[in-house]
Design a protein around this motif. Structure first.
Motif, PDB file in Angstrom:
ATOM      1  N   TYR A 196      40.538  39.274  47.729  1.00 53.71           N
ATOM      2  CA  TYR A 196      40.907  39.444  46.393  1.00 53.71           C
ATOM      3  C   TYR A 196      41.588  40.895  46.270  1.00 53.71           C
ATOM      4  O   TYR A 196      42.696  41.208  45.806  1.00 53.71           O
ATOM      5  CB  TYR A 196      39.941  39.740  45.319  1.00 53.71           C
ATOM      6  N   VAL A 197      40.946  41.802  47.325  1.00 49.64           N
ATOM      7  CA  VAL A 197      41.635  43.177  47.194  1.00 49.64           C
ATOM      8  C   VAL A 197      42.885  43.252  47.945  1.00 49.64           C
ATOM      9  O   VAL A 197      43.980  43.726  47.537  1.00 49.64           O
ATOM     10  CB  VAL A 197      40.662  44.277  47.858  1.00 49.64           C
ATOM     11  N   PHE A 227      35.828  39.158  48.021  1.00 50.88           N
ATOM     12  CA  PHE A 227      36.352  40.195  47.325  1.00 50.88           C
ATOM     13  C   PHE A 227      37.302  40.921  48.251  1.00 50.88           C
ATOM     14  O   PHE A 227      38.378  41.474  47.902  1.00 50.88           O
ATOM     15  CB  PHE A 227      35.068  41.084  47.173  1.00 50.88           C
ATOM     16  N   LEU A 228      37.157  40.942  49.629  1.00 51.34           N
ATOM     17  CA  LEU A 228      38.268  41.600  50.559  1.00 51.34           C
ATOM     18  C   LEU A 228      39.633  40.818  50.475  1.00 51.34           C
ATOM     19  O   LEU A 228      40.559  41.307  50.509  1.00 51.34           O
ATOM     20  CB  LEU A 228      37.718  41.616  51.956  1.00 51.34           C
ATOM     21  N   THR A 242      38.927  48.766  56.519  1.00 53.16           N
ATOM     22  CA  THR A 242      37.552  48.332  55.618  1.00 53.16           C
ATOM     23  C   THR A 242      36.917  47.010  56.334  1.00 53.16           C
ATOM     24  O   THR A 242      37.554  46.022  56.600  1.00 53.16           O
ATOM     25  CB  THR A 242      38.019  48.234  54.273  1.00 53.16           C
ATOM     26  N   ALA A 279      38.388  47.746  43.500  1.00 54.68           N
ATOM     27  CA  ALA A 279      39.517  47.130  44.424  1.00 54.68           C
ATOM     28  C   ALA A 279      40.579  48.399  44.429  1.00 54.68           C
ATOM     29  O   ALA A 279      40.604  48.692  45.738  1.00 54.68           O
ATOM     30  CB  ALA A 279      40.340  45.962  44.044  1.00 54.68           C
ATOM     31  N   GLN A 280      40.924  49.109  43.419  1.00 53.80           N
ATOM     32  CA  GLN A 280      41.835  50.269  43.446  1.00 53.80           C
ATOM     33  C   GLN A 280      41.187  51.297  44.348  1.00 53.80           C
ATOM     34  O   GLN A 280      42.031  51.946  44.998  1.00 53.80           O
ATOM     35  CB  GLN A 280      42.088  50.640  42.136  1.00 53.80           C
ATOM     36  N   ALA A 339      35.624  44.956  38.992  1.00 54.86           N
ATOM     37  CA  ALA A 339      36.055  44.384  40.189  1.00 54.86           C
ATOM     38  C   ALA A 339      37.313  45.196  40.617  1.00 54.86           C
ATOM     39  O   ALA A 339      37.683  45.481  41.766  1.00 54.86           O
ATOM     40  CB  ALA A 339      36.305  42.985  40.227  1.00 54.86           C
ATOM     41  N   GLU A 340      38.259  45.415  39.621  1.00 60.16           N
ATOM     42  CA  GLU A 340      39.783  45.710  39.751  1.00 60.16           C
ATOM     43  C   GLU A 340      39.325  47.542  40.088  1.00 60.16           C
ATOM     44  O   GLU A 340      40.361  47.924  40.934  1.00 60.16           O
ATOM     45  CB  GLU A 340      40.639  45.654  38.686  1.00 60.16           C
ATOM     46  N   LEU A 396      39.003  51.273  46.738  1.00 59.89           N
ATOM     47  CA  LEU A 396      39.118  50.615  48.167  1.00 59.89           C
ATOM     48  C   LEU A 396      40.444  50.775  48.636  1.00 59.89           C
ATOM     49  O   LEU A 396      40.501  51.088  49.696  1.00 59.89           O
ATOM     50  CB  LEU A 396      38.472  49.246  48.451  1.00 59.89           C
ATOM     51  N   ARG A 397      41.522  50.549  47.841  1.00 66.42           N
ATOM     52  CA  ARG A 397      42.918  50.736  48.580  1.00 66.42           C
ATOM     53  C   ARG A 397      42.927  52.055  48.955  1.00 66.42           C
ATOM     54  O   ARG A 397      43.781  52.187  49.930  1.00 66.42           O
ATOM     55  CB  ARG A 397      43.866  50.170  47.685  1.00 66.42           C
TER      56      ARG A 397
END
Ligand code: LER
Ligand code: MN
Length: 275
Positions: free
Chosen positions: A175-176, A172-173, A182, A133-134, A129-130, A136-137
């Motif tokens: 969380y990110v 999830f969005l 996005t 997330a990274q 997940a992390e 996607l950032r």
């Protein structure tokens, strides 16, 4: 809502891609069948002749709504959670090439299969997940630079191991955090498998949903099977969705027949729900 045909330079016969062939023959066929939008599934944007593509899109009155990216996961192993940072970096550079292709139409780069799976990550789910997330950032920032968006696709549990439902995608969005370019990308085939109440799930996703893949439950053209398109279209109407409906469906019995039947059926359903 713009109905978009999917197209690829080449694809396996059974793959859910409606048209195949070189741009100079495929795009006119789409236009002749009545389409005004296209979603291209491309292995590598760096290998195509972008000026020729943009010219042909214009000549045929087609808008490039989106690019499907899953073939690079299968063919090259590119993914956004890989244990090897070099693979993650290569994948982000690869997706940025698609963003360049989408610049004129401000379209959507799809992150579906290319998000990667636990077996690519080789670490527990929180690490997966992390890492996603990274990645996607970084992609979100690149999307802003290129004036496009990233569509994070919710896929069913037979095709991916993370983020299956709209609620999971929304969580999830959150969380990110801080993503501005996005959106969530939904797919009728996956919703049919994973959602409890499709209409309610879409309504809870208001403001987040930016792209929609469409096929009947059997991946044929809408109207062939038993998926309830009226419910989905009414929910999309209620949340003010104004993006594309991209036909990620089989070319059965053939591209033209499936394409024209899709347009006719979805057109009638949209009219029925007042879109
Ligand atoms: C990708 O868009 C998708 O929906 C998967 O089912 C791969 O075919
Ligand atoms: Mn899909």
């Amino acid at each position: 809502m713009l109905i978009a045909a999917t197209g690829a330079l080449c694809a396996e016969h059974g793959a859910p891609i409606l048209y195949r062939g070189p741009f100079e023959t495929m795009l006119p066929r789409m236009a002749q069948d009545g389409f005004r939008g296209v979603e291209l599934h491309l292995l590598d944007s760096a290998e195509i002749d972008r000026p020729a593509l943009w010219r042909l899109l214009g000549e045929n009155g087609l808008r490039l709504t989106s690019i499907g990216t899953g073939s690079a996961y299968g063919a090259r192993g590119y993914n956004l959670v890989d244990r090897d940072e070099a693979v993650r970096r290569r994948t982000i550079r690869h997706l940025e090439e698609h963003m360049v292709t989408l610049e004129p139409s401000h379209g959507i780069v799809i992150v579906g299969l290319i998000a990667g799976r636990a077996r690519d990550c080789g670490a527990p789910p929180d690490v997966q997940a992390e890492r996603l997330a990274q990645s996607l950032r970084e992609l979100d920032a690149l999307a802003g630079k290129h004036g496009v968006r990233v569509g994070l696709e919710m896929m069913n549990a037979y095709e991916c191991d993370f983020l299956h439902t709209i609620d999971e995608g929304a969580a999830f969005l959150r969380y990110v955090g801080g993503l501005t370019h996005t959106c969530l990308h939904i797919d009728t085939v996956s919703m049919n498998i994973g959602e409890t109440d499709i209409g309610a799930a879409i309504r809870r996703g208001a403001g987040l949903i930016g792209h929609v893949h469409v096929a009947d439950n059997d991946r044929w053209y809408p109207g062939h099977g038993h998926y309830d398109f009226r419910e989905t279209l009414a929910a999309l109407r209620d949340i003010g969705y104004n993006g594309a409906l991209a036909l990620e469906e089989k070319m059965l019995p053939d591209s033209g027949t499936a394409g024209r039947r899709s347009l006719r059926y979805l057109g009638a359903m949209m009219e029925a729900v007042g879109i």
